[in-house]
Motif scaffolding. Structure first.
Motif, short mmCIF file in Angstrom:
data_model
loop_
_atom_site.label_atom_id
_atom_site.label_comp_id
_atom_site.label_asym_id
_atom_site.label_seq_id
_atom_site.Cartn_x
_atom_site.Cartn_y
_atom_site.Cartn_z
N THR A 165 1.37 -0.93 0.16
CA THR A 165 -0.15 0.13 0.33
C THR A 165 1.32 1.61 0.12
O THR A 165 2.27 1.22 -0.46
CB THR A 165 -1.19 0.06 1.63
N ARG A 166 0.57 2.42 0.12
CA ARG A 166 1.03 3.12 0.48
C ARG A 166 2.09 3.92 1.08
O ARG A 166 2.80 4.63 1.89
CB ARG A 166 0.77 4.69 0.69
N GLU A 167 1.68 2.22 2.22
CA GLU A 167 2.57 2.43 3.27
C GLU A 167 4.52 1.86 3.08
O GLU A 167 5.05 2.92 3.41
CB GLU A 167 2.66 1.65 4.40
N HIS A 168 4.51 1.45 2.33
CA HIS A 168 5.75 0.78 1.39
C HIS A 168 6.24 2.15 0.84
O HIS A 168 8.15 1.96 1.69
CB HIS A 168 5.20 -0.03 0.25
N PRO A 169 6.16 2.87 0.71
CA PRO A 169 7.11 3.91 -0.05
C PRO A 169 8.04 5.34 1.47
O PRO A 169 8.53 6.17 1.20
CB PRO A 169 6.12 5.33 -0.38
N MET A 170 6.63 4.60 2.64
CA MET A 170 7.82 5.07 3.51
C MET A 170 9.18 5.09 4.06
O MET A 170 9.67 6.22 4.71
CB MET A 170 7.15 5.03 5.20
N VAL A 171 9.79 3.71 3.29
CA VAL A 171 11.98 3.48 3.91
C VAL A 171 11.70 5.14 2.99
O VAL A 171 13.08 5.10 3.61
CB VAL A 171 11.50 1.99 2.84
N VAL A 172 11.56 4.95 1.75
CA VAL A 172 12.74 6.44 1.36
C VAL A 172 12.18 7.93 1.99
O VAL A 172 13.01 9.09 1.64
CB VAL A 172 12.04 6.36 0.22
N MET A 173 11.05 8.21 3.29
CA MET A 173 10.62 9.72 3.51
C MET A 173 11.98 10.07 4.30
O MET A 173 11.97 11.19 4.18
CB MET A 173 9.29 9.42 3.90
N PRO A 174 12.62 9.74 5.24
CA PRO A 174 13.07 9.87 5.88
C PRO A 174 14.67 10.55 4.53
O PRO A 174 14.90 11.40 5.57
CB PRO A 174 13.63 8.78 6.56
N LEU A 175 15.24 9.82 3.97
CA LEU A 175 15.47 11.05 3.19
C LEU A 175 15.51 11.93 2.26
O LEU A 175 15.46 12.83 2.46
CB LEU A 175 16.81 9.37 1.83
N LEU A 176 13.96 11.48 2.15
CA LEU A 176 13.96 12.54 1.02
C LEU A 176 12.98 14.06 2.30
O LEU A 176 13.69 15.20 1.11
CB LEU A 176 12.01 12.22 0.28
#
Length: 373
Positions: A165-176
């Protein structure tokens, strides 16, 4: 004679009806993956023990993978880290670090599967990053999204893929977030809270890309001067379609493709096979998928035509991906070496490139994004 002919015709009709039913069954298996459950090619594992920040799992190629993964089961989500080589364990088990338990309680006997979806909840609860819940106007209705503000005028729009789900892209959110890049993380048709597709099945990005196009329009309306699309799996296919067909494609400054589905026939066959569809029925799955979705050889090939690429593109893919063949990514990169960078990740299943090597993934992504900001 007439009786024989009628009987033969009846038999043929029966076989035809059975073929149609079988085709529908296997395409449902391939094109209706639950968006919040691991893909069927992930083997089930059993928890054998939980103690002192460690979890003991059934020994398998999956449980031995390097990196960080979500661990999901009935009413359970946890995060496991690398294998603990020094921990004592039975020969048929593997011990991994238990990083955290998001909800539920793992205990001996719990049946679980690994998933690339590491975080659960929203960016504030899971990461401590402020965000706004927004609705993107889509052709089928409002599309829920998370907007993470940033100081840059280049936005990143993220789209997840199969089995997440849209929870998956949270892995790159700290970097962004550290790079001060605004992020729009989209839920699209078929996702929880989003409109259902009219025919009830997924189209491997062929229709879903129009929701991404709506997100591009939303981003431009609210201040984005340029946009980087970052998609996983079928979300990567959506990004390619949008880059080729969106009326606002001139606003795109880059594309990130994680485990892109570039050969839809191979992906349909793999998904149907993972649902234990008999091998003899797999060609039916492909033909039925073509009939039900309108997909054909040329549609995705047109979007992924190397000559249509106009912006820098980063492909992150694993040679061991069994759902989206690695060879297609390599061919795309070889065709446009001046625009396409291919970063291979070993020992990683479909759409789990970050999971297998978080630090390496983030460094490659940082280098790619820096000149585009």
């Amino acid at each position: 004679m007439r009786t024989t002919a009628v009987a033969g015709a009846t038999t043929l009709l029966g076989i035809g009806a059975a073929a149609v039913a079988a085709g529908r069954y296997v395409t449902d298996a391939a094109l209706k993956p639950a968006p919040d459950r691991p893909l069927p090619n992930e083997p089930p594992l059993t928890v054998h023990a939980v103690e002192d920040g460690r979890i003991t799992l059934t020994r398998s190629l999956a449980s031995l993978r390097p990196g960080t993964y979500g661990l999901t089961g009935r009413d359970l989500h946890a995060v496991v880290g690398p294998v603990d080589e020094d921990a004592a364990h039975p020969a048929d088990c593997v011990v991994r670090r238990l990083e955290r338990v998001t909800h539920g309680t793992p205990h001996a006997g719990t049946r679980v599967r690994l998933t690339p979806q590491v975080y659960a909840g929203d960016p504030k609860d899971a990461l401590g990053i402020e965000h706004a819940d927004v609705d993107v106007p889509g052709e089928l209705g409002p599309l829920p999204a998370w907007f993470l503000p940033g100081e840059r005028t280049t936005w990143v729009i993220t789209t997840h893929g199969l089995g997440t789900t849209r929870e998956h892209p949270m892995v790159v959110m700290p970097l962004l977030n550290r790079l001060r890049i605004p992020v729009l993380d989209l839920a699209y048709r078929g996702d929880p809270g989003a409109p259902r597709p009219p025919d009830g099945i997924g189209h491997l990005g062929d229709t879903e890309w129009r929701d991404l196009d709506s997100a591009i329009r939303y981003a431009v309306r609210y201040g984005a001067e340029s946009i980087v699309l970052h998609g996983w799996s079928t979300g990567a296919s959506m990004a390619l379609h949008a880059a080729a067909n969106s009326a606002l494609r001139h606003r795109l400054s880059g594309i990130v493709l994680d485990s892109p589905v570039l050969d839809w026939r191979a992906t349909v066959r793999a998904l149907a096979a993972a649902h234990r569809t008999p091998a003899a029925l797999l060609p039916l799955a492909v033909r039925a998928a073509e009939g039900r979705t309108g997909l054909h050889d040329g549609k995705l090939a047109e979007a992924a035509d190397p000559e249509r690429l106009r912006v820098p593109t980063l492909i992150v893919h694993g040679p061991g991906d069994t759902l989206a063949p690695w060879g297609a990514s390599r061919e795309l990169a070889d065709a446009r070496p001046e625009l396409v960078t291919l970063h291979p990740v070993r020992h990683a299943p479909h759409a789990a490139m970050w999971n297998a090597d978080p630090q390496g993934y983030e460094e490659v992504l940082r280098r790619f994004l820096t000149p585009l900001m």
